[in-house]
Design a protein around this motif. Sequence first.
Motif, short mmCIF file in Angstrom:
data_model
loop_
_atom_site.label_atom_id
_atom_site.label_comp_id
_atom_site.label_asym_id
_atom_site.label_seq_id
_atom_site.Cartn_x
_atom_site.Cartn_y
_atom_site.Cartn_z
N VAL A 14 63.65 42.58 -14.64
CA VAL A 14 64.48 42.19 -13.67
C VAL A 14 65.82 42.79 -13.92
O VAL A 14 66.30 42.86 -14.98
CB VAL A 14 64.83 40.65 -13.88
CG1 VAL A 14 65.59 40.10 -13.03
CG2 VAL A 14 63.37 39.82 -13.87
N SER A 15 66.35 43.23 -12.92
CA SER A 15 67.80 44.04 -13.03
C SER A 15 68.88 43.22 -12.55
O SER A 15 68.67 42.65 -11.40
CB SER A 15 67.56 45.32 -12.12
OG SER A 15 66.70 46.09 -12.33
N ILE A 16 69.74 43.21 -13.61
CA ILE A 16 70.93 42.19 -13.38
C ILE A 16 72.35 42.95 -13.24
O ILE A 16 72.43 44.06 -14.22
CB ILE A 16 70.95 40.92 -14.14
CG1 ILE A 16 69.67 40.34 -14.42
CG2 ILE A 16 72.16 40.16 -14.16
CD1 ILE A 16 69.73 39.24 -15.59
N GLY B 32 84.49 39.28 -19.47
CA GLY B 32 84.02 39.34 -20.66
C GLY B 32 82.79 38.61 -20.95
O GLY B 32 82.02 38.25 -20.31
N PRO B 33 82.21 38.77 -22.36
CA PRO B 33 80.91 38.24 -22.45
C PRO B 33 80.94 36.69 -22.37
O PRO B 33 82.16 36.18 -22.76
CB PRO B 33 80.80 38.57 -24.09
CG PRO B 33 81.62 39.79 -24.21
CD PRO B 33 82.69 39.81 -23.26
N GLY B 34 80.07 36.34 -21.85
CA GLY B 34 79.95 34.73 -21.65
C GLY B 34 80.86 34.41 -20.44
O GLY B 34 81.18 33.13 -20.33
N ASP C 243 74.98 37.19 -22.51
CA ASP C 243 74.12 36.11 -22.66
C ASP C 243 73.65 35.12 -21.87
O ASP C 243 72.36 34.88 -21.78
CB ASP C 243 74.38 35.58 -24.03
CG ASP C 243 74.58 36.53 -25.41
OD1 ASP C 243 73.77 37.54 -25.11
OD2 ASP C 243 75.17 36.32 -26.31
N LYS C 244 74.59 34.70 -21.07
CA LYS C 244 74.11 33.75 -20.02
C LYS C 244 73.15 34.29 -18.86
O LYS C 244 72.28 33.57 -18.59
CB LYS C 244 75.47 33.30 -19.40
CG LYS C 244 76.40 32.25 -20.50
CD LYS C 244 77.71 31.70 -19.70
CE LYS C 244 78.26 30.90 -20.70
NZ LYS C 244 79.57 30.27 -20.01
N ALA C 245 73.48 35.70 -18.51
CA ALA C 245 72.71 36.04 -17.58
C ALA C 245 71.44 36.06 -17.92
O ALA C 245 70.22 35.94 -17.54
CB ALA C 245 73.13 37.42 -17.13
#
Length: 400
Positions: A47-49, A55-57, A69-71
Amino acid sequence: MTTPTLTTPTLRSRLTLVYGTLFFVAGLTLLGVTYVLFNQQLEQKTVSIIVRGGGPGSLDTDTGSLDGDKAMNWMKQQQSLLRGAATTSLLTQGAIALVVVGGAASGVGWLVAGRVLTPLRQVTETARRIAAAPVAERGLHERIALNGPADEVKELADTFDTMVERLDHSFDGQRRFVANASHELRTPLTLNRALVELAMHRRTASADVKQLGESLLEINARHERLISGLLLLARAEHEIGDRSPVDLADVVSHVVAQATAEATESKITLHEAAGPAPTSGDALLLERLVHNLVENGIRHNIDDGTGWVRAVSRIAYDGRVEVEVSNTGPAVPPYEIPTLFKPFRRLGPERVVTAKSAGLGLSIVRSIALAHGGEVSARPREGGGLIVTATLPSQSPAHH
């Protein structure tokens, strides 16, 4: 011949069960393989996101996109939900389809098995009719004559027809031989009796010649009885075609009246209990049946003046009619009884050339009973003697 019962599945049922089981096993195998391949495809799917800014998160409130990480967690959740929904749909719909198609396959298998086994049923029904025939001569004339491709079943039917045809020829040849031989032997015996009687009645005949003549006449009479018995036995082997109403009560009364003189000479008391027993058949043969039973009871008895013979006719509990003749006499071992119904079988001192009996009495009784669709049985009487019962199909008085 045994027939299938509720506890013994028929061949058709077993074949249908085999067809259905094989189909369900193949269907479950196919469903399992499809499930494995489906899971492999889901695991290999990428799966391409597209991660946009932040920023992260962080969450971009304008676009609603995830990053970091949420993604990845969101992607795994969606993948898990998709796998669960797809698996449930695959298993549920696949199982329903398998049951429907499996039931249809079992029904088709039942029809196919029935069509495949139709020739075998024809073979079985023909063999059952031949076995149930009251006499061999009628049953052995029937053939299967199976039409169809030259397969194993056709070969079985043709082999069965060949076997029955050979048996039919064998039985016919045996009956013709007995009948022809008996007819050919009657003429010289009649001539012998005439010559002996002529020699005995000459004025110049001595006492020795007369005594010898009496012995020769006795032997000649026994041979005549033997030949007459063979002719009657050959005739009784055929099924009775022209039947007429007969009440066995009349036959019993007539036979007892005829046998009174012989019974008196032998110091035997005759008892009669002639109850109504309507049947149909050849009156002369039925008279011979009862006569042989009564004569057998008189001749195989005790000679101290206390012997008796009892002849009974009645309607049995199953609706058929019976003639039962019992007598006093020597004890008969139970294992000897089956041999009494075979030709030329006699017990004890009766196994001699000058015996009054030709050894055909009960054989003729059995043949006549079978020709009329009946049967004969015997059992030892307590205290000595026999109880012989001839059972025949009944005919209601309305048919008279």
